[in-house]
Structures are given as C-alpha cells and as structure tokens.
Design an enzyme around this catalytic site. Sequence first.
Site, PDB file in Angstrom:
ATOM      1  CB  ALA A  48      53.241  26.703 -16.462  1.00  0.00           C
ATOM      2  CE1 TYR A  49      60.359  22.079 -18.098  1.00  0.00           C
ATOM      3  CE2 TYR A  49      59.097  20.067 -18.496  1.00  0.00           C
ATOM      4  CZ  TYR A  49      60.293  20.756 -18.511  1.00  0.00           C
ATOM      5  OH  TYR A  49      61.425  20.123 -18.954  1.00  0.00           O
TER       6      TYR A  49
END
Length: 269
Positions: free
Chosen positions: A175-176
């Site tokens: 996600a990052y």
Amino acid sequence: MTAAENEQPRSEPSEPQYAAYPSLNRRVAFVSGGASGLGAEFVRHLAAQKARVAFVDLDVERGEALHRELSATGVADTLFVPCDVRDVAALRDAIGRVADQLGPIRVLVNNAASDERHRIEDFDVALWDEMMAVNVRHHFFAAQAVAPMMRDAGGGSIINLGSISAHIDLLDLPAYITAKAGIEGLTHTLARELGPWGIRVNCIVPGWIMTEKQLANWVTPEAEESIERNQCLPYKLYPSDVARMLLWLAADDSRACTGQRWIVDGGWM
C-alpha cells in the site's frame, strides 16, 4: 594526496556554508508530519531561512517540543497545530487557522506518511483505505485548500514527498509503495492544473535517509551492505541532505521548475 585525505564524508556533515534563500524570508510555509524525522528537519531548515513555519502532526509531545525549540531561537514565527491528516476536515481547518494567524500559505510541504509494514494477506478494505488516507489522500486535499490563497498571493510552491521505495525491490509495503507511486502522478497533474496560477508542484524522491526511526528499526548490517552496494556515493544520507533540496524548491530560485521528480538518493536509482 593520500587515500585517507581523499575519502568522502560518511556521516552527517558539520554545517558548512550552504545556500541562503532571501525569497523565503517571512514567507508562510506549511509542513505536514513536521514533528519528527524528515518533517522536523524541513521545519528547522525553513525556520532557519526566516520563513514563518506552521506544521501539523499527530505526535503532540514532539510537536510541542519542536515548537518550543524553535521559539527559543527567535529566528522565525512558528506554529504547531495537532492534526491527523487522515481527517480531511481537520486538515482544512488547520490550514485555515494557519492562514488566519500567519498569512497566506505560499509553501506547502506534503510530508506526512506511514511506512508501516504489512503483508498482502494482512490487508482488508479498511486497512488499505487507511494507508491511502495517510500516504496520499491528504496531499490532494491540502493542495486544494492552499491553491486559492497561493493564486491570490501571486503563486506558490507545493512539494510532495515521494519515495525510492516505488522504484526498487522492497517487500511488505504494497500500500505504501502504491501511494508513493501515486504521488508522482498527482504531482504531474497538479503542476498542469495549477501552473496558470503561478503555482509550482514538484516531488522529492528521497533514498534511504538515516532518520531516527530508520536507524532504530531498519538499518541492520544487511541494510548497510545494501546501501553500500546500491548507492553510487559511499556515505549515508541524512535528513539535511533532503531538506536542502526542499529549500531550493520552496524558494524563487526554482521558479521555472515544476512537474518534476527531484531524486536525493546518492545515485541508487
């Protein structure tokens, strides 16, 4: 000259004479995630240029400590506003409060982020949405909030923080990494959208920077070997190395530069 005399520095340099930026004098800057790490370094460097610096963060204790530190120097006006950037309404309120107290924001630094590790199987919709909210969503809404005041003031500089992680082989950060890649796209489109108002939008892509958090949690002997193997430069990078790039982008010296990535990674990419 001996090999020892020719060796490059391998630690944080002792403050030599770096550039000063008169155009930042009394200019209002807003930094998200400014209580620690890279954000705190950005706040300190902007304040040293006599900018009027406001910053937001969830970490009230560190935020208030940094505010006291800078206030004691007397070099610039500073303002700390506790704020969770995931709460867009609270972020907008903080931006409005800063503008009311310090003046129109001319420099926006979208820095707040979380690189908490998660495996793919750990994610549900709520966790994914939370990671997007803390890592990319607030960039857009902060830019949306400051754009009218920048336009009315004659222009401004928006600086988004990307990451080398979107370009190299790291695990447990899906996600990052997705969010950081999205920031580069957001930078490009905002530069096009806001350029007619004299607003520049750029993205800094830091490499592996030796923040307190990184040194405590992630800089293992294996990581040291990876840095040595992948960087062109043989020494570690520190928050001040990124902050000096940020100052140039915030100042009028970079008035013709927008929509770009500015990579500070020691030659890794």
